[in-house]
Design an enzyme around this catalytic site. Structure first.
Site, PDB file in Angstrom:
ATOM      1  N   GLY A 240      -1.567  15.913  -8.389  1.00  0.00           N
ATOM      2  CA  GLY A 240      -1.503  15.853  -6.938  1.00  0.00           C
ATOM      3  C   GLY A 240      -2.024  17.044  -6.175  1.00  0.00           C
ATOM      4  O   GLY A 240      -2.147  16.977  -4.940  1.00  0.00           O
ATOM      5  N   GLU A 274      -0.273  16.569 -14.512  1.00  0.00           N
ATOM      6  CA  GLU A 274      -1.261  15.492 -14.612  1.00  0.00           C
ATOM      7  C   GLU A 274      -2.329  15.639 -13.520  1.00  0.00           C
ATOM      8  O   GLU A 274      -2.485  14.762 -12.664  1.00  0.00           O
ATOM      9  CB  GLU A 274      -0.570  14.127 -14.432  1.00  0.00           C
ATOM     10  N   GLY A 276      -5.731  15.505 -11.412  1.00  0.00           N
ATOM     11  CA  GLY A 276      -6.960  14.706 -11.403  1.00  0.00           C
ATOM     12  C   GLY A 276      -7.965  15.333 -10.453  1.00  0.00           C
ATOM     13  O   GLY A 276      -8.869  16.078 -10.833  1.00  0.00           O
ATOM     14  N   ARG A 277      -7.741  15.079  -9.150  1.00  0.00           N
ATOM     15  CA  ARG A 277      -8.650  15.500  -8.091  1.00  0.00           C
ATOM     16  C   ARG A 277      -9.024  16.984  -8.174  1.00  0.00           C
ATOM     17  O   ARG A 277     -10.188  17.352  -7.968  1.00  0.00           O
ATOM     18  CB  ARG A 277      -7.952  15.232  -6.747  1.00  0.00           C
ATOM     19  N   ARG A 309     -13.693   5.856  -0.507  1.00  0.00           N
ATOM     20  CA  ARG A 309     -12.640   6.659   0.116  1.00  0.00           C
ATOM     21  C   ARG A 309     -12.701   6.680   1.653  1.00  0.00           C
ATOM     22  O   ARG A 309     -11.668   6.532   2.312  1.00  0.00           O
ATOM     23  CB  ARG A 309     -12.636   8.099  -0.430  1.00  0.00           C
ATOM     24  N   TYR A 313      -9.359   5.115   3.094  1.00  0.00           N
ATOM     25  CA  TYR A 313      -8.364   6.076   3.612  1.00  0.00           C
ATOM     26  C   TYR A 313      -8.845   6.819   4.845  1.00  0.00           C
ATOM     27  O   TYR A 313      -8.215   7.801   5.229  1.00  0.00           O
ATOM     28  CB  TYR A 313      -8.076   7.181   2.574  1.00  0.00           C
ATOM     29  N   CYS A 339     -22.290  -5.366   4.850  1.00  0.00           N
ATOM     30  CA  CYS A 339     -21.994  -6.116   6.080  1.00  0.00           C
ATOM     31  C   CYS A 339     -20.519  -6.016   6.459  1.00  0.00           C
ATOM     32  O   CYS A 339     -19.776  -7.009   6.408  1.00  0.00           O
ATOM     33  CB  CYS A 339     -22.397  -7.564   5.889  1.00  0.00           C
ATOM     34  N   GLU A 340     -20.069  -4.834   6.748  1.00  0.00           N
ATOM     35  CA  GLU A 340     -18.691  -4.571   7.182  1.00  0.00           C
ATOM     36  C   GLU A 340     -18.771  -3.376   8.126  1.00  0.00           C
ATOM     37  O   GLU A 340     -19.448  -2.392   7.798  1.00  0.00           O
ATOM     38  CB  GLU A 340     -17.801  -4.102   6.012  1.00  0.00           C
ATOM     39  N   TYR A 367     -12.195   9.996  -7.531  1.00  0.00           N
ATOM     40  CA  TYR A 367     -11.997   8.713  -6.867  1.00  0.00           C
ATOM     41  C   TYR A 367     -13.291   8.269  -6.172  1.00  0.00           C
ATOM     42  O   TYR A 367     -13.273   7.707  -5.077  1.00  0.00           O
ATOM     43  CB  TYR A 367     -10.790   8.775  -5.905  1.00  0.00           C
TER      44      TYR A 367
HETATM   45  C1  LIG Z   1       0.817   9.057 -12.215  1.00  0.00           C
HETATM   46  C2  LIG Z   1      -0.298   9.869 -11.669  1.00  0.00           C
HETATM   47  N1  LIG Z   1      -0.545  11.068 -12.218  1.00  0.00           N
HETATM   48  C3  LIG Z   1      -1.549  11.854 -11.763  1.00  0.00           C
HETATM   49  C4  LIG Z   1      -2.364  11.446 -10.730  1.00  0.00           C
HETATM   50  C5  LIG Z   1      -3.480  12.358 -10.290  1.00  0.00           C
HETATM   51  O1  LIG Z   1      -3.345  12.762  -8.997  1.00  0.00           O
HETATM   52  P1  LIG Z   1      -4.403  13.806  -8.395  1.00  0.00           P
HETATM   53  O2  LIG Z   1      -5.747  13.237  -8.639  1.00  0.00           O
HETATM   54  O3  LIG Z   1      -4.064  13.867  -6.971  1.00  0.00           O
HETATM   55  O4  LIG Z   1      -4.185  15.095  -9.111  1.00  0.00           O
HETATM   56  C6  LIG Z   1      -2.129  10.219 -10.117  1.00  0.00           C
HETATM   57  C7  LIG Z   1      -2.958   9.791  -8.981  1.00  0.00           C
HETATM   58  O5  LIG Z   1      -2.699   8.929  -8.241  1.00  0.00           O
HETATM   59  C8  LIG Z   1      -1.086   9.399 -10.608  1.00  0.00           C
HETATM   60  O6  LIG Z   1      -0.836   8.211 -10.082  1.00  0.00           O
END
Ligand SMILES: Cc1ncc(COP(=O)(O)O)c(C=O)c1O
Length: 412
Positions: A240, A274, A276-277, A309, A313, A339-340, A367
């Site tokens: 997150g 965990e 990601g972004r 995105r 969002y 076409c949106e 994403y």
């Molecule tokens: C369970 C879980 N872990 C980790 C992530 C990764 O989040 P981020 O990309 O914001 O770090 C997500 C993203 O939605 C998630 O659903």
């Protein structure tokens, strides 16, 4: 770090001139920097002072095999949410004991896949899921490692669609009593092994408060479980951490990990994250060409099917010229051919631009391609990896034939 920079007025990714890249491979194209991916992943791995702690990259944010391989080689494990993602990480030789399986809707088949591959843990999101995992484990005859994903009722801020830890969100289990009862059940069960507790409160988080509060909640629960002789191997505080899309100043992985390791210092469980972004976003751009100029619209050859995105969002992405110029700046809405009216990539962007120019949509690594679709029968863009002065296609551009491949004309 930033590996997308102007050198002599031309935007480069590492040592590769993106104007030449655009001519060579065409547009729209996703372009990723190997160096950035590697350094972003290392920023997590190197910040841990306890080598048992682990960052599991959230595959959902960017799942190309070459990228996953770089991240694996940087020392990360993986957070997956489907059998498809499990297949991806296994195919690059990831260690199953560094794989966490999250997600609210795991099918029986996905659970079988996870148990058979020997993953570290299933993050269980409901009571029904726990019983399903137990049943599958019994059928297979091999115990399933599980952790309960708690819903700590914490608002991480940001867009409603990417906030996941509030009571009422579909993720995790919020009632403390139920969590304890499920853990006690798992502790007694022959085919379950309770190994952790988990939570993930949202994405694009810009301060550490939510992580601190989540850690406190998870510690409280772990301590209560200890009263029932249930000891846990790890506590997973999710992903997150945000990035700077405009002028946000998020904490760094080092800030996050120092703060959490300080809180973990008298505990015996390992810390798992965990992210990601914060590993993938600034490592990628979407390269696109201006097809037409109409009023204040730049109509480009990328669209919402390539980068969802902004439409989904109202997310902001900075945009810049590939060949730098600023003499004739004007504000533009950058839109695609779909076409949106929701098909836009950026609004109110100041650029000096002409038809046929190449532009780069920044911070598109996370994403981005993973949410691409074939809407309007548009083939998906190619993905290109830059490593120093080398560029390699890591996913071919789809062809029109690819779009028809799985379809059949049946006689009427
Ligand atoms: C369970 C879980 N872990 C980790 C992530 C990764 O989040 P981020 O990309 O914001 O770090 C997500 C993203 O939605 C998630 O659903």
């Amino acid at each position: 770090m930033n590996t997308f920079e102007y050198i002599d007025g031309r935007l480069h990714c590492e040592d590769v001139d993106l104007s030449i890249l655009g001519e060579t491979y065409g547009t729209p194209s996703y372009v990723y920097s190997k160096k950035t991916i590697h350094e972003n992943a290392k920023a997590y791995v190197n910040s841990f002072t306890n080598s048992d702690n682990l960052a599991c990259f959230a595959v959902k944010s960017l799942s190309n095999l070459s990228i996953l391989n770089i991240i694996k080689n940087s020392g990360c494990g993986f957070d997956i949410v489907s059998g498809g993602e499990l297949n991806r990480v296994l195919s690059i030789g990831a260690e199953p004991k560094k794989v966490i399986f999250s997600g609210v809707g795991k099918t029986k088949k996905e659970i079988e896949q996870g148990i058979n591959s020997g993953i570290l843990s299933f993050n269980v999101e409901s009571e029904s899921e726990l019983y399903r995992i137990e049943k599958v484990a019994e059928e297979i005859g091999s115990p399933a490692p599980i952790s309960i994903r708690i819903n700590p009722d914490i608002d991480s801020g940001g867009h409603d669609y990417i906030t996941t830890g509030r009571k009422g969100d579909k993720f995790g289990i919020s009632e403390t009593r139920k969590i304890i009862d499920l853990c006690k059940h798992a502790h007694r069960a022959k085919h379950l092994k309770i190994v952790g507790l988990a939570c993930h409160i949202g994405s694009q988080i810009l301060d550490l408060d939510g992580f601190i509060k989540s850690a406190d909640k998870i510690f409280e629960l772990a301590d209560e479980l200890a009263n029932f002789d249930i000891s846990l191997e790890f506590l997973d505080l999710g992903g997150g951490l945000g990035i700077s899309y405009e002028d946000e100043v998020p904490p760094s992985p080092f800030d996050l990990i120092s703060c959490l390791e300080e809180k973990f210092k008298n505990r015996k469980e390992r810390l798992i994250l965990e992210p990601g972004r914060s590993i993938s976003a600034n490592a990628g751009i979407l390269l696109t060409q201006v097809e037409y100029i109409k009023d204040n619209f730049l109509i480009v050859d990328a669209a919402m099917n390539d980068l969802l995105r902004p439409s989904l969002y109202k997310a902001h992405h900075d945009v810049c010229n590939v060949i730098d110029k600023k003499d004739n700046l004007k504000k533009w809405n950058i839109v695609g051919p779909i076409c949106e009216s929701s098909d836009f990539l950026a609004k109110n962007i100041s650029l000096d631009v002409n038809e046929d120019d190449l532009i780069a949509i920044k911070n598109a690594g996370a994403y981005g391609f993973v949410m691409a679709s074939n809407y309007n029968s548009r083939p998906k863009a190619c993905e290109i990896l830059i490593d120093g002065n080398e560029s390699k296609i890591i996913r071919e551009r789809e062809t029109l034939d690819d779009l028809l491949e799985k379809e059949k004309i049946v006689n009427d």
